[in-house]
Structure formats: C-alpha cells, structure tokens
Design a protein around this motif. Structure first.
Motif, mmCIF file in Angstrom:
data_model
loop_
_atom_site.group_PDB
_atom_site.id
_atom_site.type_symbol
_atom_site.label_atom_id
_atom_site.label_comp_id
_atom_site.label_asym_id
_atom_site.label_seq_id
_atom_site.Cartn_x
_atom_site.Cartn_y
_atom_site.Cartn_z
ATOM 1 N N ASP A 1 -1.948 8.918 1.731
ATOM 2 C CA ASP A 1 -1.045 8.617 2.851
ATOM 3 C C ASP A 1 0.292 8.078 2.345
ATOM 4 O O ASP A 1 1.346 8.348 2.913
ATOM 5 N N ARG A 2 0.236 7.301 1.262
ATOM 6 C CA ARG A 2 1.474 6.698 0.751
ATOM 7 C C ARG A 2 2.365 7.734 0.081
ATOM 8 O O ARG A 2 3.575 7.548 0.007
ATOM 9 N N THR A 3 1.740 8.761 -0.486
ATOM 10 C CA THR A 3 2.551 9.737 -1.219
ATOM 11 C C THR A 3 2.921 10.926 -0.326
ATOM 12 O O THR A 3 3.728 11.767 -0.723
ATOM 13 N N ALA A 4 2.339 10.974 0.902
ATOM 14 C CA ALA A 4 2.570 12.143 1.793
ATOM 15 C C ALA A 4 4.040 12.188 2.235
ATOM 16 O O ALA A 4 4.691 11.163 2.361
ATOM 17 N N THR B 1 -11.742 5.713 0.237
ATOM 18 C CA THR B 1 -10.717 4.981 0.992
ATOM 19 C C THR B 1 -9.500 4.694 0.114
ATOM 20 O O THR B 1 -8.359 4.877 0.539
ATOM 21 N N VAL B 2 -9.749 4.256 -1.110
ATOM 22 C CA VAL B 2 -8.629 3.976 -2.026
ATOM 23 C C VAL B 2 -7.810 5.258 -2.219
ATOM 24 O O VAL B 2 -6.564 5.230 -2.190
ATOM 25 N N ASN C 1 -3.128 -8.706 -3.724
ATOM 26 C CA ASN C 1 -3.052 -7.290 -4.101
ATOM 27 C C ASN C 1 -4.185 -6.841 -5.020
ATOM 28 O O ASN C 1 -4.082 -5.795 -5.656
ATOM 29 N N VAL C 2 -5.223 -7.659 -5.093
ATOM 30 C CA VAL C 2 -6.384 -7.267 -5.917
ATOM 31 C C VAL C 2 -7.574 -7.062 -4.993
ATOM 32 O O VAL C 2 -7.918 -7.945 -4.204
ATOM 33 N N SER D 1 -5.093 -4.688 2.005
ATOM 34 C CA SER D 1 -5.444 -4.953 3.410
ATOM 35 C C SER D 1 -5.844 -3.660 4.107
ATOM 36 O O SER D 1 -6.783 -3.630 4.911
ATOM 37 N N GLU D 2 -5.127 -2.594 3.793
ATOM 38 C CA GLU D 2 -5.428 -1.301 4.420
ATOM 39 C C GLU D 2 -6.799 -0.778 3.953
ATOM 40 O O GLU D 2 -7.597 -0.287 4.759
ATOM 41 N N VAL D 3 -7.078 -0.926 2.667
ATOM 42 C CA VAL D 3 -8.388 -0.497 2.142
ATOM 43 C C VAL D 3 -9.490 -1.321 2.817
ATOM 44 O O VAL D 3 -10.512 -0.771 3.268
#
Ligand SMILES: Cc1ncc(COP(=O)(O)O)c(C=O)c1O
Length: 459
Positions: A456-459, A449-450, A424-425, A403-405
């Motif tokens: 952002d998720r790993t920051a 974007t991916v 999730n695909v 959704s974020e992508v």
C-alpha cells in the motif's frame, strides 16, 4: 497434581476465530463505559480496541466471541500461558488458606525464595537475598535504588538511553523516555543516561557501537568531567524490551560489569521483561559472562499475572535493617505459589528451549517479510522476545507502519504489540507455550500484513 496439562492442551479451541470485526458491539459498549469512568491514562485499548472475556494458553477471547492468537503475552507476563491450570489451581488453593501476610514467613514464601535462588544468575545462586516491596515491577526497581545508595553511600544513578524501568519517580528518573518525564521534572537529581549500543540506529558495527557506549560509561563512572557525583549504581536491561528489543553486542555486558566492579558501583540488571525464561535462559543476563549484583523481577514472576515483584541481590549487600524497605504488600502469597509453580512448569516442559525455538521461527518469518521490503530495517531478538524495526525510505522511525500492522492483524485475529520510543518496532513476546501450528498460522497473518502494508505504501 502432576505438572500438566502439557502446552498443547492449554488453549481455547478454534483460533483464530473472527465472528465480528473488532471492536464488536459488546466491546464497544465496554470501551465506552471504560472511557466514561477511567482516566485518560488508559493506553492499551487505544491501540487494540477490544474488551476481553477470557484467555487460555496463547489464545484470548473478546466479549464478542472473537478468539485471537496472542503474540503479546501481556507484555511478558503470560510466559506459561494464560490461566495455566497447573499454576492457577495452586494459587486458588492458597487463596482459600491465606492471602496476605506482610512479611511473616509461610511455607509458600520460603519455597518461592528457594525456587528463585535455584534459577538466578550463576554467582547469585546459593548466596541470594530477596526483598519484596510492592506488587509491580517499578517497585522492585525502587528497591534497587535504595539498595545501591545504602551500600555505596553514593547518590548518582546511571541508566541508558532508550531504557524503561517503570513509572514511579525513581524508576522514571532512570528511564530515558523523555515524553514520559517532561511534565514531572524534576525527578531524582544526578541521573545520567549512557548510550545503549544500538548498532542499527547508529549505523555502526556491533563492536564499534559497544565500544562507543563503554567509552562513555567509563567517562561517566570514573571520569571527573561527567558532571555528576560518584554513582551508586548502573541500571541496565540485558535486552531493552520496551526500547524496541535492542539486544546488546556480545561482550558489552561483561565489560560493563568490569567497569562497575572496578569503580565499586553496583550493576543492576532489570530482568522484569526478560526474566523467567523469556529469552531462552532463566534470565537474559545468563547469556553473558557476568553476574549482576542485583536483578529486578516482575511481570512473569507471579506465574499467571498475579501481582508480584521482587529484587534479588547478593547477600553481601544485605547490610540494611528492618523496614529499610517497607510496604503493606510485601509479597502476595498466592502469587508466590503461582511463581513457584510456573518455574516448575517451565522446567517440566523445557520452555527455555521452547523460547529459543519459537523465537528463531518468529525471526525467520519476519526476515521473510523483510525480503524486498524497503520499510523493514532490521529483525532482531533473543529467545521469544523478537522485534522488527520499521523505517521510512529516508530511514526515519515509522511508528505508523507498526500501528497499521497491529490494527490489521487484530482484524484477522492476531494480537501483536509495539516497542521503541517512537513505537516503530513490532514487538512479539508470545506465551512460551504457543504451539508450532499456532506460531505458523499467526505468523502467516503477520507476514502477509507486513507485506500488504508495504504494498500500500509503494502503490
Ligand atoms: C524492563 C522493565 N522494567 C520495569 C518495568 C516496570 O514494570 P511495571 O510496569 O510492572 O511497574 C517494565 C515494564 O514494562 C519493564 O519492561
């Protein structure tokens, strides 16, 4: 009119071109008016909050003047591009002459059925029969349920986990999306869902995954302990599209056909999403050594999104009589003209080959984005039907990632879609007329974007 213009000339100029952050003021106004008037069942603008103005080829303009690159293709409708003039002009001319005929013959109807007979999977070609029942894909699936029950005298139906076949009772019964069904039970009785081979999710080799699924299907179809009476048919998507672009291992479908054959059960390939060139063959079944007893068609079969669905089956099954399957809209004649023209256009510009080329490029670029990305579990696809499956670091399906992508891509002028029961695909199914340059520009944005979401998720 010669078969043209060529794919490169079909698109809006200046794309992507963002003049205002979506949704712009005009989109907001229409979205508000829509939600005031239309039922809560509206879904797509919740993910992609824009109102549309026009579309050409692989480009879409919203009502605020933003122009997007379209990797969504109306979920597999716009294979020859939005408003393809070769297709559109003929449909307009037909509309001036005659639109509605129920099932009286017209030249356009016969030509269309001949065009279909020419491209359907091997053993159907030359011996096919067509039934038109209603304008949308689910209507074609309903027809196959009647066809299978009528011809076998049996009642039980076999579908697949993760499968999607439409929103009316029979098709929904065959679909396995539990959340779509739970409020409407009971639907059809005696429907059972076999596992669809899904090596990534099962963490098995493709061979083991296929063998496990086939074992269960044998047990369901031929066993005495399945809990259902004898089945009338098996409904399979040769690639599960909405289920998340799940491509079956080699050999699975031909073995499935053998099981169906040995047990006098029909095998119906639902080609609504995969048909008319999407996967690099006319039908995804063509990638395998089998011919289904019947195929269902929808989406791209109406050329440029005109409402049409059809069921094509072997003539030996044409045992029923007049009105055994009925409907007021038994084939929309301008849509049939559009369908014939779309087939001609695909042939003229080798769009089957193009689907393979384009899909391979999209997959390569997504694999680039997968490199070092702990959230991108698998990239897969067939022709220009491509999926990238996202999971958390614990391996849980991660629909929020997609959704974020999707949201960020929209802001940058690229429309992408999702798939999978958990969403999730990342599902890409662009018009087959997308140019190399458009694919490159669009995929630069998708890949960036991916990667940005991962950062952002790993920051
Ligand atoms: C494989 C498949 N079958 C059936 C359908 C239902 O088609 P429609 O939405 O046109 O009724 C869909 C729609 O996504 C589909 O992908």
């Amino acid at each position: 009119m010669t078969v043209g213009p060529p794919p490169a000339e079909l698109h809006l100029s200046d794309h992507p071109k963002m003049t205002t952050a979506p949704p712009g003021p005009n989109s907001r106004e229409l979205l508000a008016a829509q939600s005031e008037l239309e039922a809560n069942t509206v879904a797509y603008p919740k993910k992609l909050p824009i109102a549309l103005d026009s579309a050409r080829g692989a480009t879409i303009r919203d009502v605020d003047g933003n122009v997007y690159l379209d990797f969504f293709g109306g979920i597999g409708v716009a294979n020859v591009g939005h408003s393809n003039p070769y297709v559109l002009e003929a449909a307009k001319t037909q509309q001036d002459d005659l639109v509605h005929t129920i099932d009286f013959p017209t030249e356009a109807r016969v030509e269309f059925m001949e065009a279909l007979d020419d491209i359907v999977p091997a053993d159907l070609s030359g011996s096919s029969k067509v039934v038109f029942g209603g304008p949308t894909g689910t209507n074609a699936v309903e027809a196959t349920i009647k066809l299978a029950k009528y011809n076998t005298g049996n009642d039980a139906l076999v579908g697949f986990r993760g499968g999607y076949h439409g929103g009316t009772s029979g098709s929904l019964s065959l679909s396995a999306w539990s959340s779509y069904k739970s409020d409407y039970a009971p639907l059809l009785p005696d429907v059972v869902h076999a596992p669809y081979p899904y090596p990534f999710r099962e963490d098995r080799s493709p061979e083991d995954s296929a063998e496990r699924a086939l074992e269960e299907i044998r047990e369901i179809v031929a066993g005495k302990r399945s809990g259902i009476p004898e089945p009338a048919g098996i409904w399979v998507e040769p690639v599960q599209g909405s289920g998340g672009v799940v491509v079956p291992p080699e050999g699975f479908l031909s073995e499935l056909a053998a099981i169906a054959d040995e047990n006098d059960v029909l095998l119906i390939a639902d080609e609504i999403q995969t048909g008319i060139g999407r996967t690099g063959e006319w039908f995804a079944s063509d990638h395998h050594e089998f011919t289904p007893d019947a195929i269902t068609l929808g989406k791209a079969v109406g050329g440029i999104g005109l409402p049409l669905s059809a069921t094509v089956f072997d003539e030996s099954l044409d045992t029923w009589g007049p009105s055994a399957h009925a409907g007021t809209f038994r084939g929309h004649v301008p849509a049939m003209v559009a369908g014939t023209r779309a087939i001609e256009y695909i042939k003229e510009y080798n769009l089957l080959e193009r689907a393979v080329e384009l899909g391979a490029y999209l997959e390569d670029r997504l694999r680039e984005a997968a490199d070092g990305n702990p959230f991108l579990g698998e990239v897969r696809g067939q022709g220009a039907l491509v999926g990238a499956e996202f999971v958390t670091t614990e391996g849980v399906p991660d629909g929020d990632y997609v959704s974020e992508v999707q949201r960020r891509c929209l802001n940058k002028g690229v429309i992408v879609w999702s798939g999978g029961v958990e969403g999730n695909v990342l599902r890409l199914l662009p018009p087959l007329v997308m140019t190399d340059e458009q694919a490159r520009v669009g995929m630069d944005i998708v890949v960036d974007t991916v990667e940005a979401v991962a950062a952002d998720r790993t920051a």
